[in-house]
Design a protein around this motif. Structure first.
Motif, PDB file in Angstrom:
ATOM      1  N   ALA A  40       0.841  -1.194   0.000  1.00 32.04           N
ATOM      2  CA  ALA A  40       0.000   0.000   0.000  1.00 32.04           C
ATOM      3  C   ALA A  40       0.875   1.242   0.000  1.00 32.04           C
ATOM      4  N   PHE A  41       0.415   2.283  -0.673  1.00 32.88           N
ATOM      5  CA  PHE A  41       1.123   3.558  -0.683  1.00 32.88           C
ATOM      6  C   PHE A  41       0.072   4.660  -0.671  1.00 32.88           C
ATOM      7  N   PRO A  42       0.445   5.875  -0.331  1.00 29.00           N
ATOM      8  CA  PRO A  42      -0.543   6.956  -0.298  1.00 29.00           C
ATOM      9  C   PRO A  42      -1.220   7.122  -1.658  1.00 29.00           C
ATOM     10  N   GLY A  43      -2.499   6.819  -1.704  1.00 25.84           N
ATOM     11  CA  GLY A  43      -3.235   6.979  -2.948  1.00 25.84           C
ATOM     12  C   GLY A  43      -3.476   5.715  -3.726  1.00 25.84           C
ATOM     13  N   GLY A  44      -3.046   4.539  -3.209  1.00 27.90           N
ATOM     14  CA  GLY A  44      -3.301   3.327  -3.977  1.00 27.90           C
ATOM     15  C   GLY A  44      -2.617   2.094  -3.432  1.00 27.90           C
ATOM     16  N   THR A  45      -2.607   1.046  -4.243  1.00 30.34           N
ATOM     17  CA  THR A  45      -1.983  -0.226  -3.869  1.00 30.34           C
ATOM     18  C   THR A  45      -1.252  -0.821  -5.069  1.00 30.34           C
ATOM     19  N   LEU A  46      -0.196  -1.580  -4.779  1.00 31.93           N
ATOM     20  CA  LEU A  46       0.541  -2.353  -5.775  1.00 31.93           C
ATOM     21  C   LEU A  46       0.424  -3.813  -5.386  1.00 31.93           C
ATOM     22  N   ASP A  47      -0.079  -4.627  -6.294  1.00 28.99           N
ATOM     23  CA  ASP A  47      -0.283  -6.045  -6.040  1.00 28.99           C
ATOM     24  C   ASP A  47       0.640  -6.842  -6.943  1.00 28.99           C
ATOM     25  N   LEU A  48       1.486  -7.684  -6.340  1.00 36.06           N
ATOM     26  CA  LEU A  48       2.416  -8.539  -7.076  1.00 36.06           C
ATOM     27  C   LEU A  48       2.085  -9.991  -6.763  1.00 36.06           C
ATOM     28  N   THR A  49       1.805 -10.774  -7.774  1.00 38.50           N
ATOM     29  CA  THR A  49       1.413 -12.157  -7.553  1.00 38.50           C
ATOM     30  C   THR A  49       2.019 -13.047  -8.631  1.00 38.50           C
ATOM     31  N   LEU A  51       1.927 -16.275 -10.838  1.00 37.94           N
ATOM     32  CA  LEU A  51       0.919 -17.183 -11.375  1.00 37.94           C
ATOM     33  C   LEU A  51       1.602 -18.500 -11.690  1.00 37.94           C
ATOM     34  N   ASP A  52       1.505 -19.434 -10.751  1.00 43.72           N
ATOM     35  CA  ASP A  52       2.091 -20.759 -10.939  1.00 43.72           C
ATOM     36  C   ASP A  52       3.587 -20.689 -11.263  1.00 43.72           C
ATOM     37  N   GLU A  53       4.279 -19.706 -10.708  1.00 49.90           N
ATOM     38  CA  GLU A  53       5.733 -19.539 -10.840  1.00 49.90           C
ATOM     39  C   GLU A  53       6.190 -19.255 -12.268  1.00 49.90           C
ATOM     40  N   THR A  54       5.259 -19.084 -13.202  1.00 53.06           N
ATOM     41  CA  THR A  54       5.661 -18.892 -14.592  1.00 53.06           C
ATOM     42  C   THR A  54       5.552 -17.448 -15.047  1.00 53.06           C
ATOM     43  N   ALA A  55       4.752 -16.649 -14.367  1.00 50.56           N
ATOM     44  CA  ALA A  55       4.552 -15.265 -14.776  1.00 50.56           C
ATOM     45  C   ALA A  55       4.166 -14.432 -13.564  1.00 50.56           C
ATOM     46  N   LEU A  56       4.572 -13.175 -13.591  1.00 54.32           N
ATOM     47  CA  LEU A  56       4.299 -12.261 -12.490  1.00 54.32           C
ATOM     48  C   LEU A  56       3.163 -11.325 -12.876  1.00 54.32           C
ATOM     49  N   SER A  57       2.108 -11.333 -12.082  1.00 56.84           N
ATOM     50  CA  SER A  57       1.001 -10.397 -12.265  1.00 56.84           C
ATOM     51  C   SER A  57       1.325  -9.116 -11.500  1.00 56.84           C
ATOM     52  N   ILE A  58       1.256  -7.989 -12.198  1.00 55.96           N
ATOM     53  CA  ILE A  58       1.504  -6.683 -11.594  1.00 55.96           C
ATOM     54  C   ILE A  58       0.237  -5.853 -11.764  1.00 55.96           C
ATOM     55  N   ARG A  59      -0.325  -5.396 -10.673  1.00 60.01           N
ATOM     56  CA  ARG A  59      -1.563  -4.623 -10.742  1.00 60.01           C
ATOM     57  C   ARG A  59      -1.454  -3.420  -9.810  1.00 60.01           C
ATOM     58  N   VAL A  60      -1.586  -2.232 -10.385  1.00 62.46           N
ATOM     59  CA  VAL A  60      -1.556  -0.982  -9.631  1.00 62.46           C
ATOM     60  C   VAL A  60      -2.941  -0.358  -9.713  1.00 62.46           C
ATOM     61  N   VAL A  61      -3.492  -0.009  -8.565  1.00 61.38           N
ATOM     62  CA  VAL A  61      -4.813   0.630  -8.510  1.00 61.38           C
ATOM     63  C   VAL A  61      -4.679   1.925  -7.723  1.00 61.38           C
ATOM     64  N   LEU A  62      -5.048   3.039  -8.343  1.00 64.31           N
ATOM     65  CA  LEU A  62      -5.000   4.337  -7.691  1.00 64.31           C
ATOM     66  C   LEU A  62      -6.371   4.701  -7.146  1.00 64.31           C
ATOM     67  N   ASP A  63      -6.375   5.317  -5.974  1.00 63.47           N
ATOM     68  CA  ASP A  63      -7.623   5.854  -5.446  1.00 63.47           C
ATOM     69  C   ASP A  63      -8.084   7.022  -6.303  1.00 63.47           C
ATOM     70  N   GLU A  64      -9.359   7.290  -6.268  1.00 62.22           N
ATOM     71  CA  GLU A  64      -9.885   8.415  -7.042  1.00 62.22           C
ATOM     72  C   GLU A  64      -9.266   9.733  -6.597  1.00 62.22           C
ATOM     73  N   THR A  65      -8.922   9.819  -5.316  1.00 59.11           N
ATOM     74  CA  THR A  65      -8.332  11.061  -4.795  1.00 59.11           C
ATOM     75  C   THR A  65      -6.920  11.281  -5.304  1.00 59.11           C
ATOM     76  N   ALA A  66      -6.284  10.205  -5.849  1.00 64.09           N
ATOM     77  CA  ALA A  66      -4.906  10.343  -6.333  1.00 64.09           C
ATOM     78  C   ALA A  66      -4.831  11.064  -7.657  1.00 64.09           C
ATOM     79  N   LEU A  67      -5.920  11.085  -8.412  1.00 69.35           N
ATOM     80  CA  LEU A  67      -5.911  11.725  -9.718  1.00 69.35           C
ATOM     81  C   LEU A  67      -6.138  13.226  -9.564  1.00 69.35           C
ATOM     82  N   GLN A  68      -5.186  13.990 -10.043  1.00 69.05           N
ATOM     83  CA  GLN A  68      -5.266  15.446  -9.942  1.00 69.05           C
ATOM     84  C   GLN A  68      -5.123  16.104 -11.305  1.00 69.05           C
ATOM     85  N   THR A  69      -5.323  15.313 -12.363  1.00 63.70           N
ATOM     86  CA  THR A  69      -5.049  15.835 -13.707  1.00 63.70           C
ATOM     87  C   THR A  69      -6.292  15.928 -14.572  1.00 63.70           C
ATOM     88  N   GLY A  70      -7.458  15.747 -13.975  1.00 63.89           N
ATOM     89  CA  GLY A  70      -8.687  15.831 -14.758  1.00 63.89           C
ATOM     90  C   GLY A  70      -8.713  14.758 -15.824  1.00 63.89           C
TER      91      GLY A  70
END
Length: 293
Positions: A40-49, A51-70
């Motif tokens: 977790a970080f201010p404004g979102g989360t980074l998920d690293l998983t 998948l059966d040791e063959t591939a790395l899933s990378i998922r970043v999700v930002l909170d709505e409050t993190a967007l300041q660029t319209g």
């Protein structure tokens, strides 16, 4: 490493990558245990998983409050610092925006720095618009050991802030003794893969299952699944065909997935499903046969 078949970057580009790699090395890391999956970080989360040791899933999700660029388009920059001399990989960096995507790999000598398309390295992006970046990076493909446990990942979302949003270490693949691991296709009364294992071209692979709390047996309040279809290659790295990140339907509570087989080459494939909860990975061999005429 197959660096000789693509044109090298300019000297200016190489210098930029060297500065980026040095910067990544001196920034303090976000502490992760060996089996951590979320930072977790201010404004979102980074998920690293893994998948059966063959591939790395990378998922970043930002909170709505993190967007300041319209409505300004978001440019993601993901930097992986490997520093692995045995694999000849110093680092690599992915840039992705609504109009551009590339991956630059820097070897230890810096002289063979190369730019690749995501397709050339079999990197699968399932989402990159808005507040979410979701991709799957194969551990080995055209470049062996592209990402391994212990590598450092740094995420930038340009136009939100120039400094990194988060820096984290790639975890070890989960094992049964650490809250996850391999499981049978059916765990208890829940089956994560379809019973059918042979499909004619054009017949879709589809399935649905509930997420269940492993302790109580009741439907889980929160959870997700990652589903991949890979083509099995004897003696070679598996070829990633498609990758999905799925959350339960808010009404039915079911996780569903579907893969189109119309354009698939006849042969053997593996269907891999990582489910949390309960934190297990299942793998089932699928055979695609020619369509009847």
């Amino acid at each position: 490493m197959p660096f000789g078949v693509y044109p090298p970057l300019s000297i200016r580009g190489q210098a930029h990558m060297r500065r980026a790699a040095v910067l990544a090395a001196v920034i303090a890391l976000v502490s992760c245990t060996a089996w951590a999956e979320t930072a977790a970080f201010p404004g979102g989360t980074l998920d690293l998983t893994w998948l059966d040791e063959t591939a790395l899933s990378i998922r970043v999700v930002l909170d709505e409050t993190a967007l300041q660029t319209g409505s300004a388009p978001l440019t993601w920059v993901l930097t992986v610092s490997a520093l692995r001399f045995e694999d000849s990989i110093h680092s690599w960096q992915l840039h992705i925006s609504p109009t551009y995507a590339s991956l630059v790999v820097v070897p230890n000598d810096f002289l063979g720095t190369q730019r690749f398309t995501l397709e050339q390295l079999h990197v699968e992006v399932s989402e990159s618009a808005g507040r979410v970046l979701s991709l799957l990076v194969p551990r080995s493909g055209p470049i062996p050991e592209l990402v391994v446990p212990g590598d450092t990942i740094q995420v930038h979302a340009l136009w939100i802030q120039q400094e990194p949003l988060v820096t984290a270490e790639v975890p070890e693949p989960a094992t049964a003794g650490a809250g996850g691991g391999d499981a049978d296709a059916a765990s208890g009364s829940v089956s994560y893969v379809p019973p059918q294992t042979v499909y004619a071209q054009g017949v879709p692979i589809r399935h649905a299952f509930p997420l269940v709390n492993s302790e109580t047996g009741a439907p889980a309040d929160r959870g997700s699944a990652r589903i991949a279809l890979v083509r099995a290659s004897k003696g070679l790295a598996d070829e990633l065909i498609c990758y999905l990140y799925q959350e339960p339907d808010p009404v039915t509570g079911l996780v569903s997935y579907e893969f189109d087989t119309l354009g698939l080459v006849p042969g053997e494939y593996d269907l891999i499903v990582w489910v949390n909860p309960p934190g297990v990975t299942v793998r089932q061999r699928i055979e695609i046969i020619p369509a009847a005429r």
